[in-house]
Design a protein around this motif. Structure first.
Motif, PDB file in Angstrom:
ATOM      1  N   TYR A 163       0.844  -1.203   0.000  1.00 57.30           N
ATOM      2  CA  TYR A 163       0.000   0.000   0.000  1.00 57.30           C
ATOM      3  C   TYR A 163       0.876   1.248   0.000  1.00 57.30           C
ATOM      4  O   TYR A 163       0.627   2.201  -0.762  1.00 57.30           O
ATOM      5  CB  TYR A 163      -0.912  -0.018   1.228  1.00 57.30           C
ATOM      6  N   HIS A 185      -4.550 -12.007   2.349  1.00 57.76           N
ATOM      7  CA  HIS A 185      -5.948 -11.693   2.657  1.00 57.76           C
ATOM      8  C   HIS A 185      -6.567 -10.998   1.455  1.00 57.76           C
ATOM      9  O   HIS A 185      -5.951 -10.144   0.824  1.00 57.76           O
ATOM     10  CB  HIS A 185      -6.060 -10.807   3.893  1.00 57.76           C
ATOM     11  N   SER A 186      -7.791 -11.360   1.134  1.00 63.37           N
ATOM     12  CA  SER A 186      -8.428 -10.869  -0.089  1.00 63.37           C
ATOM     13  C   SER A 186      -8.471  -9.343  -0.170  1.00 63.37           C
ATOM     14  O   SER A 186      -8.347  -8.773  -1.264  1.00 63.37           O
ATOM     15  CB  SER A 186      -9.845 -11.439  -0.222  1.00 63.37           C
ATOM     16  N   ASP A 187      -8.631  -8.657   0.961  1.00 61.87           N
ATOM     17  CA  ASP A 187      -8.661  -7.189   0.942  1.00 61.87           C
ATOM     18  C   ASP A 187      -7.366  -6.627   0.378  1.00 61.87           C
ATOM     19  O   ASP A 187      -7.371  -5.659  -0.396  1.00 61.87           O
ATOM     20  CB  ASP A 187      -8.878  -6.640   2.357  1.00 61.87           C
ATOM     21  N   ASP A 188      -6.243  -7.227   0.782  1.00 61.69           N
ATOM     22  CA  ASP A 188      -4.940  -6.757   0.312  1.00 61.69           C
ATOM     23  C   ASP A 188      -4.661  -7.223  -1.114  1.00 61.69           C
ATOM     24  O   ASP A 188      -4.089  -6.479  -1.925  1.00 61.69           O
ATOM     25  CB  ASP A 188      -3.838  -7.269   1.245  1.00 61.69           C
ATOM     26  N   ILE A 191      -6.349  -5.028  -3.829  1.00 64.66           N
ATOM     27  CA  ILE A 191      -5.673  -3.736  -3.990  1.00 64.66           C
ATOM     28  C   ILE A 191      -4.366  -3.921  -4.747  1.00 64.66           C
ATOM     29  O   ILE A 191      -4.054  -3.167  -5.688  1.00 64.66           O
ATOM     30  CB  ILE A 191      -5.428  -3.073  -2.626  1.00 64.66           C
ATOM     31  N   ASP A 221     -12.316 -14.906   1.919  1.00 65.80           N
ATOM     32  CA  ASP A 221     -11.235 -14.068   2.432  1.00 65.80           C
ATOM     33  C   ASP A 221      -9.868 -14.468   1.887  1.00 65.80           C
ATOM     34  O   ASP A 221      -8.880 -13.752   2.103  1.00 65.80           O
ATOM     35  CB  ASP A 221     -11.185 -14.118   3.963  1.00 65.80           C
ATOM     36  N   ALA A 226     -10.435 -12.457  -4.034  1.00 69.01           N
ATOM     37  CA  ALA A 226      -9.988 -11.191  -4.612  1.00 69.01           C
ATOM     38  C   ALA A 226      -9.627 -11.342  -6.084  1.00 69.01           C
ATOM     39  O   ALA A 226      -9.967 -10.481  -6.912  1.00 69.01           O
ATOM     40  CB  ALA A 226      -8.783 -10.674  -3.829  1.00 69.01           C
ATOM     41  N   SER A 229     -12.643 -11.429  -8.350  1.00 66.94           N
ATOM     42  CA  SER A 229     -13.210 -10.089  -8.533  1.00 66.94           C
ATOM     43  C   SER A 229     -12.368  -9.272  -9.509  1.00 66.94           C
ATOM     44  O   SER A 229     -12.893  -8.580 -10.385  1.00 66.94           O
ATOM     45  CB  SER A 229     -13.297  -9.362  -7.183  1.00 66.94           C
TER      46      SER A 229
END
Length: 260
Positions: A163, A185-188, A191, A221, A226, A229
């Motif tokens: 990030y 983790h899917s959130d990271d 991105i 997760d 990710a 998506s």
């Protein structure tokens, strides 16, 4: 692998893809490309190249080899994408650990330079002790530096989160090859995939690791949630090169061109 074991693995993979929200077209593509690669006449050649590199890398300090089993996929992807060993290319690696994949990339591409992004503190699975012994975390960066000493003039290190890297070093259409293997983790992951794709040149190759890997209790997760998506979003801008445990895509357009 016995036939029954093979069928069980394929059913398990299908269930996993469905539960991580993979669209039908992506599931079909996954099985099609995986079968193509398994039946490739060059598979034995790629396996031999993998074994040769394993012998070469014995001089390195590597506590866990999570990489070399993926070398046949990389070699197939490079050849299919026109990334020849002598090309002068720029590379980005998000998640470098002890430097084994970095060492392979710089050994294979003799004229390449690479930017390595890592905290060298480990991801969730490392910090919890599930993936490695906690004592290994204390020396990860030092071992990376030692393993890559001979390539130091071709490496730029960015010590920090991906990030922070994308905020501080963002430059559109900069890299020919990008490897995403940072936080799982899917959130990271989503991105990393989206921001890295913006930094990938048209015609460039992106490799997303651990597509079928599962660590978090909720399947969505994990990286596949990710990556599914991301692929759905970029479907009309990419060409699929390889698709199994790793997803390899080629960027064909910097903007969406709707065809349906």
């Amino acid at each position: 692998m016995s036939f029954l074991r093979f069928i069980k693995v394929q059913i398990g993979k299908l269930v996993f893809l469905i539960r991580t929200d993979a669209p039908l077209w992506l599931i079909v593509k996954c099985y099609h490309l995986n079968l193509r690669d398994k039946l490739s006449a060059k598979r034995k050649h790629y396996l031999q190249k993998r074994d040769n590199f394993r012998d070469k890398s014995k001089s390195l300090h590597i506590d866990n080899d999570w990489f070399t089993s993926r070398i046949p996929t990389w070699l197939s992807a490079f050849e299919r994408s026109g990334l020849s060993p002598e090309k002068n290319i720029t590379c980005l690696e998000v998640g470098s650990w002890q430097g084994l994949s970095t060492f392979f990339t710089l050994s294979y591409f003799s004229n390449a330079s690479i930017t390595c992004v890592d905290t060298w503190e480990g991801a969730d699975e490392h910090q919890s002790g599930d993936a490695v012994e906690n004592s290994i975390l204390e020396s990860v960066e030092r071992i990376f530096d030692k393993n890559l000493e001979q390539f130091s003039n071709r490496i730029e290190k960015f010590k920090g989160t991906s990030y922070a890297f994308f905020n501080d070093k963002f430059e559109r259409d900069k890299f020919d090859l990008i490897y995403i293997d940072g936080s799982h983790h899917s959130d990271d992951v989503v991105i990393d995939a989206i921001k890295a794709f913006e930094m990938l040149k048209v015609g460039g190759v992106m490799i997303l690791d651990d597509y079928l890997w599962m660590y978090y209790d909720r399947k969505i997760d994990n990286p596949a949630g990710a990556i599914n998506s991301f692929l759905r979003l970029k479907r009309h801008q990419i060409e699929f090169v390889c698709l199994d445990y790793q997803v390899v895509i080629r960027k064909m357009s910097s903007s969406v061109r709707w065809s349906d």
